[in-house]
Motif scaffolding. Sequence first.
Motif, PDB file in Angstrom:
ATOM      1  N   SER A 165     -11.835   1.891  -4.593  1.00  0.00           N
ATOM      2  CA  SER A 165     -10.302   1.169  -4.897  1.00  0.00           C
ATOM      3  C   SER A 165      -9.700   1.813  -6.241  1.00  0.00           C
ATOM      4  O   SER A 165      -8.558   1.685  -6.428  1.00  0.00           O
ATOM      5  N   GLY A 166     -10.379   2.531  -6.845  1.00  0.00           N
ATOM      6  CA  GLY A 166     -10.005   3.097  -8.109  1.00  0.00           C
ATOM      7  C   GLY A 166      -9.451   2.058  -9.239  1.00  0.00           C
ATOM      8  O   GLY A 166      -9.225   2.327 -10.333  1.00  0.00           O
ATOM      9  N   VAL A 167      -9.690   0.738  -9.117  1.00  0.00           N
ATOM     10  CA  VAL A 167      -9.387  -0.371  -9.878  1.00  0.00           C
ATOM     11  C   VAL A 167     -10.524  -1.303  -9.747  1.00  0.00           C
ATOM     12  O   VAL A 167     -11.328  -1.174  -9.023  1.00  0.00           O
ATOM     13  N   ASP A 168     -10.509  -2.299 -10.799  1.00  0.00           N
ATOM     14  CA  ASP A 168     -11.767  -3.328 -10.864  1.00  0.00           C
ATOM     15  C   ASP A 168     -11.146  -4.375  -9.616  1.00  0.00           C
ATOM     16  O   ASP A 168     -11.025  -5.475 -10.172  1.00  0.00           O
ATOM     17  N   THR A 169     -11.350  -4.143  -8.370  1.00  0.00           N
ATOM     18  CA  THR A 169     -10.819  -5.116  -7.423  1.00  0.00           C
ATOM     19  C   THR A 169     -11.971  -6.237  -7.435  1.00  0.00           C
ATOM     20  O   THR A 169     -11.602  -7.597  -7.177  1.00  0.00           O
ATOM     21  N   ASN A 176      -4.360  -7.609  -6.405  1.00  0.00           N
ATOM     22  CA  ASN A 176      -3.824  -6.982  -7.509  1.00  0.00           C
ATOM     23  C   ASN A 176      -4.299  -5.213  -7.589  1.00  0.00           C
ATOM     24  O   ASN A 176      -4.454  -4.942  -8.542  1.00  0.00           O
ATOM     25  N   SER A 177      -4.699  -4.893  -6.231  1.00  0.00           N
ATOM     26  CA  SER A 177      -5.186  -3.691  -6.223  1.00  0.00           C
ATOM     27  C   SER A 177      -4.489  -2.682  -5.537  1.00  0.00           C
ATOM     28  O   SER A 177      -4.833  -1.540  -4.871  1.00  0.00           O
ATOM     29  N   GLY A 178      -2.921  -2.778  -5.350  1.00  0.00           N
ATOM     30  CA  GLY A 178      -2.196  -1.806  -4.700  1.00  0.00           C
ATOM     31  C   GLY A 178      -1.860  -2.144  -3.359  1.00  0.00           C
ATOM     32  O   GLY A 178      -2.492  -2.953  -2.796  1.00  0.00           O
ATOM     33  N   PRO A 179      -1.371  -0.870  -2.791  1.00  0.00           N
ATOM     34  CA  PRO A 179      -1.156  -1.019  -1.211  1.00  0.00           C
ATOM     35  C   PRO A 179      -2.504  -1.159  -0.358  1.00  0.00           C
ATOM     36  O   PRO A 179      -3.557  -0.876  -0.972  1.00  0.00           O
ATOM     37  N   PRO A 180      -2.345  -1.727   0.747  1.00  0.00           N
ATOM     38  CA  PRO A 180      -3.731  -1.782   1.639  1.00  0.00           C
ATOM     39  C   PRO A 180      -4.372  -0.682   1.665  1.00  0.00           C
ATOM     40  O   PRO A 180      -3.885   0.508   1.862  1.00  0.00           O
ATOM     41  N   MET A 181      -5.432  -0.722   1.753  1.00  0.00           N
ATOM     42  CA  MET A 181      -6.598   0.370   1.981  1.00  0.00           C
ATOM     43  C   MET A 181      -6.998   0.217   3.561  1.00  0.00           C
ATOM     44  O   MET A 181      -7.424  -0.900   3.932  1.00  0.00           O
ATOM     45  N   THR A 182      -7.054   1.284   3.997  1.00  0.00           N
ATOM     46  CA  THR A 182      -7.400   1.280   5.485  1.00  0.00           C
ATOM     47  C   THR A 182      -8.746   2.121   5.941  1.00  0.00           C
ATOM     48  O   THR A 182      -9.118   3.076   4.963  1.00  0.00           O
ATOM     49  N   ALA A 229      -0.742  10.451   8.727  1.00  0.00           N
ATOM     50  CA  ALA A 229       0.376   9.478   8.757  1.00  0.00           C
ATOM     51  C   ALA A 229       0.196   8.081   7.824  1.00  0.00           C
ATOM     52  O   ALA A 229       1.143   7.772   7.222  1.00  0.00           O
ATOM     53  N   ASP A 230      -1.025   7.626   7.788  1.00  0.00           N
ATOM     54  CA  ASP A 230      -1.051   6.415   6.854  1.00  0.00           C
ATOM     55  C   ASP A 230      -0.667   6.751   5.279  1.00  0.00           C
ATOM     56  O   ASP A 230      -0.238   6.081   4.751  1.00  0.00           O
ATOM     57  N   ARG A 231      -1.289   8.036   5.141  1.00  0.00           N
ATOM     58  CA  ARG A 231      -1.190   8.371   3.761  1.00  0.00           C
ATOM     59  C   ARG A 231       0.316   8.498   3.579  1.00  0.00           C
ATOM     60  O   ARG A 231       0.872   8.255   2.485  1.00  0.00           O
ATOM     61  N   ARG A 232       1.087   9.353   4.400  1.00  0.00           N
ATOM     62  CA  ARG A 232       2.412   9.438   4.248  1.00  0.00           C
ATOM     63  C   ARG A 232       3.346   8.213   4.091  1.00  0.00           C
ATOM     64  O   ARG A 232       4.341   7.864   3.365  1.00  0.00           O
ATOM     65  N   GLU A 233       2.770   6.983   4.671  1.00  0.00           N
ATOM     66  CA  GLU A 233       3.437   5.652   4.868  1.00  0.00           C
ATOM     67  C   GLU A 233       3.015   4.785   3.343  1.00  0.00           C
ATOM     68  O   GLU A 233       3.363   3.766   3.360  1.00  0.00           O
ATOM     69  N   GLY A 234       2.082   5.653   2.590  1.00  0.00           N
ATOM     70  CA  GLY A 234       1.707   4.934   1.495  1.00  0.00           C
ATOM     71  C   GLY A 234       0.602   3.819   1.377  1.00  0.00           C
ATOM     72  O   GLY A 234       0.286   3.247   0.429  1.00  0.00           O
ATOM     73  N   LEU A 235       0.031   4.091   2.631  1.00  0.00           N
ATOM     74  CA  LEU A 235      -1.279   3.303   2.467  1.00  0.00           C
ATOM     75  C   LEU A 235      -2.456   4.060   1.961  1.00  0.00           C
ATOM     76  O   LEU A 235      -2.262   5.090   1.528  1.00  0.00           O
ATOM     77  N   ARG A 236      -3.537   3.502   1.810  1.00  0.00           N
ATOM     78  CA  ARG A 236      -4.735   4.223   1.129  1.00  0.00           C
ATOM     79  C   ARG A 236      -5.804   4.220   1.922  1.00  0.00           C
ATOM     80  O   ARG A 236      -6.759   3.135   1.866  1.00  0.00           O
ATOM     81  N   PRO A 237      -6.110   5.447   2.707  1.00  0.00           N
ATOM     82  CA  PRO A 237      -7.347   5.268   3.517  1.00  0.00           C
ATOM     83  C   PRO A 237      -8.544   5.322   2.592  1.00  0.00           C
ATOM     84  O   PRO A 237      -8.664   6.012   1.575  1.00  0.00           O
ATOM     85  N   PHE A 238      -9.618   4.770   3.049  1.00  0.00           N
ATOM     86  CA  PHE A 238     -10.858   4.695   2.306  1.00  0.00           C
ATOM     87  C   PHE A 238     -12.257   4.962   2.755  1.00  0.00           C
ATOM     88  O   PHE A 238     -13.031   5.279   1.958  1.00  0.00           O
TER      89      PHE A 238
END
Length: 490
Positions: A165-169, A176-182, A229-238
Motif C-alpha cells: 500500500s505504500g502508506v501506513d494503512t 486514508n490510503s488513496g485509490p482502491p487497490m485491486t 487498464a486498471d492502472r490507466r484508470e488510476g486504480l492500484r493493482p497490488f
Amino acid sequence: MPLRTQSSLEITEESLRELSAQATNLVFEYLTTISERQVRAENHAGKTLAAIDTDLSLDGRSIEQLLGECRTVMDLSRHNGHPRFFGYVASPSTPVGAYADLIASALNSNITCWRSGAAGTELERLVVRWLGALIDYDRDAKGLLTSGGSMANMIALLIAHRRMSGVDTSRHGLWNSGPPMTLYASEEVHLSIAKAADILGFGRDQVRVIACDERQRMRVDLLRQKIDADRREGLRPFCVVGSAGTVNTGVVDPLTELADVAAEFDLWFHVDGAYGAPGSLDERKKHLFAGLERADSVSLDPHKWLYVPVDAGCLLFHDADAARGPFSAEDADYIKTHGYADEEAFAFWDYGVELSRRFRALKVWMTLQFYGSRRIAAAISEDIALAAYLGELVSNADDFELLAPVELSICCFRYVPSRSMSDAELDRVNERIMELVQKGGRAYLSNATVNGKFALRACITNFRTTKADIEETVAAVRNAAKNLTADSRG
Ligand SMILES: Cc1ncc(COP(=O)(O)O)c(C=O)c1O
C-alpha cells in the motif's frame, strides 16, 4: 463458600484409566470399521438430537453413557474417511494424526509464542520449513499453521495489501490510503479470496476476475490487459493470486507466467495451493508447479492432501518482515515478551490473526515422521493415478462424458443416458443422480460447474481408496441413473 482444598474436576486414576481404555476402544472400533460403513448414514434433521439426551446434566453423567452417545454421533456422521468419499476436498485422518490431536489436547499448550509454548513453537517452525521444502518452495520458509485455507488466504491478502500500500494503512485505515487497490485471480479461484477481500474491507469488486482458457487455467494475456487498464484508470493493482489446484477441476495456473506478470507490474504473488500444492510431490506432476518458488506467499493445507486431521492449514512466505507489518502487537503491553530476545522472543501473533492457538504442529509432525515423506508422496501419486483411472473409465464409456482433463486428483464427469439430450436436461439428470448417490451411502460425489455444465465431481485425496472403489463408484452412478429412470416411469 469454603475454599477448595483439593482439585475439583480431577477424576481418579482408575477412572482415568477406564476413560482412556474405553475412548481408545471406540476409536479403534471406528477406524477398523470405517470402510464397511455407508459413506453417509441414513439421516434427517433432528435425528441426532432425538437419539441423545439433550438436557444439560446438573450432576454429570457416566462416561459409559457419554461414550455410548459419542458412538451415536459417530454413526450419524458422514464418514469423510470412507474409501468412497470423494466430495469437496477432504482427506481421511491417519490414526497417527488422530492420536496426535489427543496428545496435543492433553498437553493443551497455547502456541502464541515461544515463551508460552516453547516446544510447540519450535515444532511449528520446523514443520513450516518442512512444508516449504516438501513442495520446493523454500527450505527456510517462514509462516504459520492456520485453521485452514480460507484463513491462510486471508492472512496472505492482508500481508500483501499492507506491504504494497505504500502508506501506513494499518494505522490510518483504508479510507486514508488513496485509490482502491485491486487484486487479480481467475474465475476458478476459491471463494475464500473474494470473501477475504470482503472481510478485509477491499471489497469484492476489487477482485478482478480473469477468464480461463479451455483447460480452466488463468489467461495471462487477459490478466496483463486488465492490470494495464486498471492502472490507466488510476486504480492500484497490488496482488496476483494463482491457483495451484483449483477446487473445481484441480488445474494449476501457469505459475511461471503469473510470476513474470507480478514481477513486471511489481505486484505481490500469492499462490493458493491449499488443496493442490502437495501434488508437486508426484514426480510426474512436478513440472506443473514450476514458478511456485517465486510466489511471495503460498497456502497449503495439511488437512487436505497430507492426510492430517482438521484443522491444519498453512501459510508460507519468504519474508517474515512483511508479515510483521500488519500483525505486530507492539501496542499490547500484557503480551510483550519481556526479558526474551532473538529466537526466544518469537511470536506467532506477529504472523496472523489468532492469539490463542492450538498445537496444530504436533499432528503434522507426527504424521510426516511416522510415514516419512516418501510414503506420503506415494499415497498422493496413487490418488492422482486413481483419479486418472476414473477419467479413463468415464471417457471410454458410452454413457459417460469426461468434462475436464484430470490434472491432479479431481475428475469431473457426467452421466449421458442419451446423446440427444440437451445440456439443460443433462444438468437436471446429473443433479438428481448426485443427490441419489449421496443419499444412497455407497459413494459420495459432489458437484462442479465446468464450462457451464453440471458435473459430478470426485476429488480423490483418500489413502483408503482402491481401484475397486473407483469401479464401484461408477456402478453407483449407473445404479442411481437406473433408479431415476424407474422413478420417472413410475
Ligand atoms: C483451493 C482451495 N483454497 C482454499 C480452500 C479453503 O480451505 P478451508 O476449507 O480449509 O478454509 C479450499 C477448500 O476446499 C480450496 O480447495
